[in-house]
Write a protein that holds these residues in place. Structure first.
Motif, PDB file in Angstrom:
ATOM      1  N   VAL A   1      18.283   0.396   3.774  1.00 31.93           N
ATOM      2  CA  VAL A   1      16.958  -0.759   4.085  1.00 31.93           C
ATOM      3  C   VAL A   1      15.611   1.054   4.224  1.00 31.93           C
ATOM      4  CG1 VAL A   1      17.136  -2.432   5.934  1.00 31.93           C
ATOM      5  CG2 VAL A   1      16.108  -0.370   6.597  1.00 31.93           C
ATOM      6  N   PHE A   2      14.579   0.657   3.442  1.00 29.31           N
ATOM      7  CA  PHE A   2      13.369   1.444   3.184  1.00 29.31           C
ATOM      8  C   PHE A   2      11.679   0.607   3.318  1.00 29.31           C
ATOM      9  CE2 PHE A   2      16.570   2.861   0.048  1.00 29.31           C
ATOM     10  CZ  PHE A   2      16.411   3.778   0.265  1.00 29.31           C
ATOM     11  N   ASP A   3      11.218   1.697   4.452  1.00 26.74           N
ATOM     12  CA  ASP A   3       9.859   1.274   4.568  1.00 26.74           C
ATOM     13  C   ASP A   3       9.154   1.050   4.071  1.00 26.74           C
ATOM     14  OD1 ASP A   3      11.133   0.723   7.443  1.00 26.74           O
ATOM     15  OD2 ASP A   3      10.253   2.349   8.311  1.00 26.74           O
ATOM     16  N   ALA A   4       7.979  -0.014   4.064  1.00 20.95           N
ATOM     17  CA  ALA A   4       7.144  -0.834   3.066  1.00 20.95           C
ATOM     18  C   ALA A   4       5.680  -0.389   4.076  1.00 20.95           C
ATOM     19  CB  ALA A   4       7.472  -1.656   1.718  1.00 20.95           C
ATOM     20  N   ASP A   5       4.710  -0.006   3.312  1.00 27.67           N
ATOM     21  CA  ASP A   5       3.310  -0.797   4.458  1.00 27.67           C
ATOM     22  C   ASP A   5       2.765  -1.875   3.057  1.00 27.67           C
ATOM     23  OD1 ASP A   5       3.671   1.011   6.279  1.00 27.67           O
ATOM     24  OD2 ASP A   5       2.259   3.107   5.760  1.00 27.67           O
ATOM     25  N   ILE A   6       2.324  -3.110   4.261  1.00 29.77           N
ATOM     26  CA  ILE A   6       1.664  -4.335   3.851  1.00 29.77           C
ATOM     27  C   ILE A   6       0.385  -3.712   4.284  1.00 29.77           C
ATOM     28  CG2 ILE A   6       3.557  -5.564   2.094  1.00 29.77           C
ATOM     29  CD1 ILE A   6       3.860  -6.968   4.470  1.00 29.77           C
ATOM     30  N   ARG A   7      -0.913  -4.463   3.552  1.00 31.39           N
ATOM     31  CA  ARG A   7      -2.494  -4.138   4.365  1.00 31.39           C
ATOM     32  C   ARG A   7      -3.595  -5.520   3.625  1.00 31.39           C
ATOM     33  NH1 ARG A   7      -6.140   0.318   3.019  1.00 31.39           N
ATOM     34  NH2 ARG A   7      -7.564  -0.763   3.180  1.00 31.39           N
TER      35      ARG A   7
ATOM     36  N   SER B   1       0.785  -1.586  -0.198  1.00 34.19           N
ATOM     37  CA  SER B   1       0.047   0.225   0.231  1.00 34.19           C
ATOM     38  C   SER B   1       0.557   0.837  -0.174  1.00 34.19           C
ATOM     39  CB  SER B   1      -0.892  -0.230   1.838  1.00 34.19           C
ATOM     40  OG  SER B   1      -0.122   0.341   1.975  1.00 34.19           O
ATOM     41  N   TYR B   2       2.329   1.154   0.990  1.00 35.92           N
ATOM     42  CA  TYR B   2       3.156   2.749   0.328  1.00 35.92           C
ATOM     43  C   TYR B   2       4.589   1.836   0.457  1.00 35.92           C
ATOM     44  CZ  TYR B   2       5.311   6.134   2.321  1.00 35.92           C
ATOM     45  OH  TYR B   2       6.515   7.415   3.206  1.00 35.92           O
ATOM     46  N   PHE B   3       5.265   1.886   0.337  1.00 37.25           N
ATOM     47  CA  PHE B   3       6.594   2.412   0.606  1.00 37.25           C
ATOM     48  C   PHE B   3       7.351   4.261   0.305  1.00 37.25           C
ATOM     49  CE2 PHE B   3       5.769   1.849  -4.173  1.00 37.25           C
ATOM     50  CZ  PHE B   3       7.599   2.195  -4.925  1.00 37.25           C
ATOM     51  N   SER B   4       8.989   3.919   1.354  1.00 33.27           N
ATOM     52  CA  SER B   4       8.868   5.405   1.765  1.00 33.27           C
ATOM     53  C   SER B   4      10.214   5.403   0.724  1.00 33.27           C
ATOM     54  CB  SER B   4       9.405   4.975   2.857  1.00 33.27           C
ATOM     55  OG  SER B   4      10.833   6.838   3.079  1.00 33.27           O
ATOM     56  N   GLY B   5      10.453   6.913  -0.082  1.00 31.20           N
ATOM     57  CA  GLY B   5      10.912   7.250  -0.794  1.00 31.20           C
ATOM     58  C   GLY B   5      12.703   7.725  -0.276  1.00 31.20           C
ATOM     59  N   VAL B   6      12.558   7.785   1.035  1.00 32.32           N
ATOM     60  CA  VAL B   6      13.874   7.857   1.794  1.00 32.32           C
ATOM     61  C   VAL B   6      14.388   6.521   2.464  1.00 32.32           C
ATOM     62  CG1 VAL B   6      15.135   9.205   3.477  1.00 32.32           C
ATOM     63  CG2 VAL B   6      13.017  10.061   2.291  1.00 32.32           C
ATOM     64  N   GLY B   7      15.919   6.297   2.176  1.00 31.10           N
ATOM     65  CA  GLY B   7      16.006   4.826   3.287  1.00 31.10           C
ATOM     66  C   GLY B   7      17.006   5.542   4.594  1.00 31.10           C
TER      67      GLY B   7
END
Length: 349
Positions: A217-223, A202-208
């Protein structure tokens, strides 16, 4: 003694010739079984699942629980009062201030009246704080109080969760970020739930961020929308983000490949030991295997054609045009699947 020695030498030579003939026979009888491998281009993830929204209710001040209106597991609506603490003191303070304001309006300055009205708003807020109110539609996941309980400020009262969907934030290595896209399928595996569950990115960051190990690493939201009731918040999971759909390959050793009239063929060994020549369509897979697109089926036994090449009996080798086409296939496949993946099962090439 000499006679015996010559006899031993002759016997040894005879045995060596028999072994040699047997080895040659066994080489020409070699077959390869066509097998399948499923290539999965995925990113591995793990973490703990959480609710779409979560509200932790705590006591705003010390006092006694006067009334509890719901029980654990009940569904509530936004604005519902879950419980109420004793508010007699707050009601007294408000009544007293209302009386003072009424008197001051008769003979006091407007400024004095304004100050009293500000105090009244503070007391009214204190009265409202004695109610524990749901901020969204949800379920009471935990209720920690009963009527008559005495609480200190910040003591836990209840937890409300919204289970319209479940979510998690996972870390993605910087090398995998170029493959990531919104709405990619995610397959969850929960140790506490027997079936696999499908979700999406649902989302992932453009800043690591740089970890303590020095990697980025980069944060990603999953749902998970409409999750099974059996999956509770806090459950641990492992899973995969599907970059491309799984692809099943039909593989066999390249030693089965021959050419007849410049067309690629294989020789299928039938159950009665006879051979059937089949024309195939293929592409190179790595340096030792071919991926057969058409012509044979998984489980077929194919003859080792490489022996005919070494013995000089193989006919109709590919022309320079055919070799160019074969090299094009090989280069197009790059010795493996796109994205640097491997077929499931980890067969080394």
């Amino acid at each position: 003694m000499k006679k015996n020695g010559k006899f031993a030498v002759l016997l040894g030579l005879t045995t060596l010739m028999l072994v040699s003939c047997k080895n040659q026979e066994s080489q020409t009888d070699v077959t390869y079984t066509v097998f399948t491998e499923t290539y999965e281009n995925t990113i591995e993830i793990s973490g703990n699942i959480s609710a779409a929204e979560q509200q932790q209710m705590t006591a705003s001040s010390s006092g006694t629980i006067e009334k509890v209106y719901f029980k654990e597991g009940d569904r509530v609506k936004k604005g519902d009062v879950i419980c109420k603490m004793s508010d007699l003191e707050q009601q007294y303070n408000i009544a007293n201030l209302n009386q003072q304001i009424a008197q001051k309006k008769l003979n006091a300055s407007p400024k004095e009246v304004e100050l009293l009205e500000m105090q009244l708003k503070v007391k009214q807020q204190e009265l409202e704080d004695k109610k524990c109110i749901a901020r969204f539609d949800g379920i009471i996941a935990k209720l920690s109080v009963r009527e008559g309980d005495y609480l200190e400020a910040k003591n836990e009262i209840a937890t409300i969760i919204n289970r319209d969907y479940l979510k998690a934030t996972v870390e993605i290595a910087e090398t995998d970020i170029p493959k990531l896209a919104l709405n990619q399928k995610v397959i969850f595996t929960f140790p506490a739930y027997p079936e696999k569950v499908e979700g999406y990115v649902s989302y992932f960051s453009g800043v690591g961020t740089v970890t303590s190990r020095g990697s980025t690493v980069f944060d990603a939201d999953i749902r998970i929308d409409n999750p099974p009731e059996e999956i509770l918040t806090g459950f641990s999971f492992t899973g995969t983000i599907e970059i491309t759909a799984p692809k099943t390959l039909v593989l066999v050793s390249k030693n089965v490949l021959g050419f007849e009239n410049k067309r690629p063929i294989v020789k299928k060994v039938l159950k009665d030991g006879t051979e059937e020549t089949l024309e195939i369509e293929y592409e190179m897979y790595g340096s030792k295997y071919i991926n057969i697109i058409s012509g044979v089926e998984p489980g077929d036994e194919l003859k080792n054609m490489a022996e005919e090449v070494r013995s000089g009996t193989k006919k109709d080798a590919p022309s320079s045009e055919q070799k160019s086409s074969e090299n094009s296939n090989k280069n197009g496949f790059g010795g493996g699947m796109p994205g640097g993946g491997m077929p499931a099962g980890g067969r080394p090439f």
